[in-house]
Design a protein around this motif. Sequence first.
Motif, PDB file in Angstrom:
ATOM      1  N   GLN A  97       2.565 -54.514   8.888  1.00 44.72           N
ATOM      2  CA  GLN A  97       1.379 -54.924   9.639  1.00 44.72           C
ATOM      3  C   GLN A  97       1.316 -54.200  10.983  1.00 44.72           C
ATOM      4  OE1 GLN A  97       1.089 -59.142  10.299  1.00 44.72           O
ATOM      5  NE2 GLN A  97      -0.781 -59.007  11.479  1.00 44.72           N
ATOM      6  N   TRP A  98       2.467 -54.088  11.663  1.00 42.22           N
ATOM      7  CA  TRP A  98       2.495 -53.407  12.959  1.00 42.22           C
ATOM      8  C   TRP A  98       2.136 -51.935  12.797  1.00 42.22           C
ATOM      9  CZ3 TRP A  98       4.936 -49.362  15.368  1.00 42.22           C
ATOM     10  CH2 TRP A  98       4.872 -49.338  16.761  1.00 42.22           C
TER      11      TRP A  98
ATOM     12  N   GLU B  57       6.974 -57.138   5.929  1.00 37.60           N
ATOM     13  CA  GLU B  57       5.563 -57.464   6.131  1.00 37.60           C
ATOM     14  C   GLU B  57       5.182 -57.310   7.609  1.00 37.60           C
ATOM     15  OE1 GLU B  57       4.550 -61.256   4.554  1.00 37.60           O
ATOM     16  OE2 GLU B  57       5.184 -60.779   2.518  1.00 37.60           O
ATOM     17  N   SER B  58       6.069 -57.761   8.506  1.00 41.39           N
ATOM     18  CA  SER B  58       5.791 -57.613   9.942  1.00 41.39           C
ATOM     19  C   SER B  58       5.745 -56.139  10.332  1.00 41.39           C
ATOM     20  CB  SER B  58       6.865 -58.344  10.754  1.00 41.39           C
ATOM     21  OG  SER B  58       6.865 -59.727  10.456  1.00 41.39           O
TER      22      SER B  58
END
Length: 407
Positions: A190-191, A186-187
Motif C-alpha cells: 500500500q505504501w 500489505e502495508s
Amino acid sequence: MVLFAAARLHQTAEVIATAARALRQLDSEGAQSDAIDAFLDRSGTVAEQLEAAHARYAGAGEALHAYAVALRQAQEEAGPAAREHEAAVADRDAAAKLAEKYEGMALVATSEEAQRDYDELARVQRLREDEAGGRVVTQGRKVDAAVAALEVAAEAAIARFDDVTSDGLVDSWWDDVRGVASAAYESFQQWMEENDAWIQLLTEALGYIGLALMLASFLCPFTAWIGVVATATMLASTATEAARAAAGTGSLMELGISIVSLATFGVGGAALKAAAKTSVAKVAFERVAELQRGGVPLSTAVKAVNGEHRAIMDGPLDLRGRMRGLGDPELGRLSTWSIESTAALARAGAETVARLDRLLVAGTALRAASAGVTAARAVDASTGWLDPLLGDLRDATTLRIENGTAW
C-alpha cells in the motif's frame, strides 16, 4: 458497531454451516475412483473442522450481541445521568462561588442590616450548593452503576469468547508467521502504491546519475572513486526496482535489466579481470621461457619480465590502453601488457596471450554493454521509447496484486 460485528460473525457462521452441510451430503455413488474415495475421507475431517469453526463464530456472535445489548442499556442509563451530573456540578460550583462572595461582603458590611442581608443570601446559596451536591452524588452513582453493569457484561462476553476458542482450532506458529508477513506485505504494498509517483522519479534520477557517473569513469580513468560511486548508485537503483517489482508497481523485467547493468559493470567485470590476472602470470612464464631459449639466464629473464610488468602497471596509460580499458585503468594496463607480450612472444606462447586477450576484450565488452543497457534504461524510464518493443513483456512480468497477495 458492536451489533454490526456480531451480525458479521453470525453471517460467517451461517456460511460455514452451509459448507459443512454440503460436505456431509456428498454422495459417491455417481462415480468411483481412488481420488474420489480419498476426497470423501478427507471431507469428513474437514466437515468436523468446519462445524467446530461454526460453533466458534456463532458463540462469538452471541457473546458480542449480549454485550451490545448491555452496552446500549448502559448508554441509555448513563447518558442522561452523566448530563445531569455535569449540570449539577455546574450548579454546585456556581452556588459555592456566590456563597463565598456574599460571605465576604457580609464581613465588610457597614451596617448590621446590610450584614444580615448578605448572611441570608449566603445561607441560601449554601443550601443550593448542598442540594446540587446531592444531585452530583445521585447522578454519579447512576453512572457508576451503569459502568459496573457493563463491566459485568464484558466479563461474561470474555468468558464466552474463552469457551468458544477452546475448540482445538489453533493456528500453528507458521500460520502466525504467515499472518504477520501478510500484514507487513500489505502495508508495504500500500505504501509503495501511494508513493509510486515520486519513487518512479527517484528511479529515473538514479538511472541518469548512474549513467553520468559511468561515462565519467570512462573519460577519467584515473579517478577510481567515480567508478565506486557509479556502482553504489546502480546498486541503489537496483534495490529500488526490486522494491517496486515486489510491490507490483514495477516489473520483473525492469529489475532484471537493472541487475544486468549492475552485474556487467561491477561483478562481471571484476570476475573477468581476476581471470585475466591469472592469465597474466602464465604469459609471464611464457616470456621468461622465451628469453631462456634465447640464452638469457633464468634470474636475468625473471628480473627483466617483472621489471617490464611493473613499468606497465605503474606507468601512464597511452590512448590505446585507455580505449581498451574503457575507463578501468587496471584493465587498460593489462591490455597494454597483452599487446607488448604479443610482440615479445612472436615465436611461442601465442595461444596463452590470445587467451589473455580474449578475457580482456570480454571485460571491455561487458563495460560497454553495461553502458548501453544503463543508457537505454535511463532514457526509457523517462520517455518510454521501448514500450512498443517491450511493453507486453513489461506487463507480463508485473506482479498482479489481488487482495494483498501477489499471483
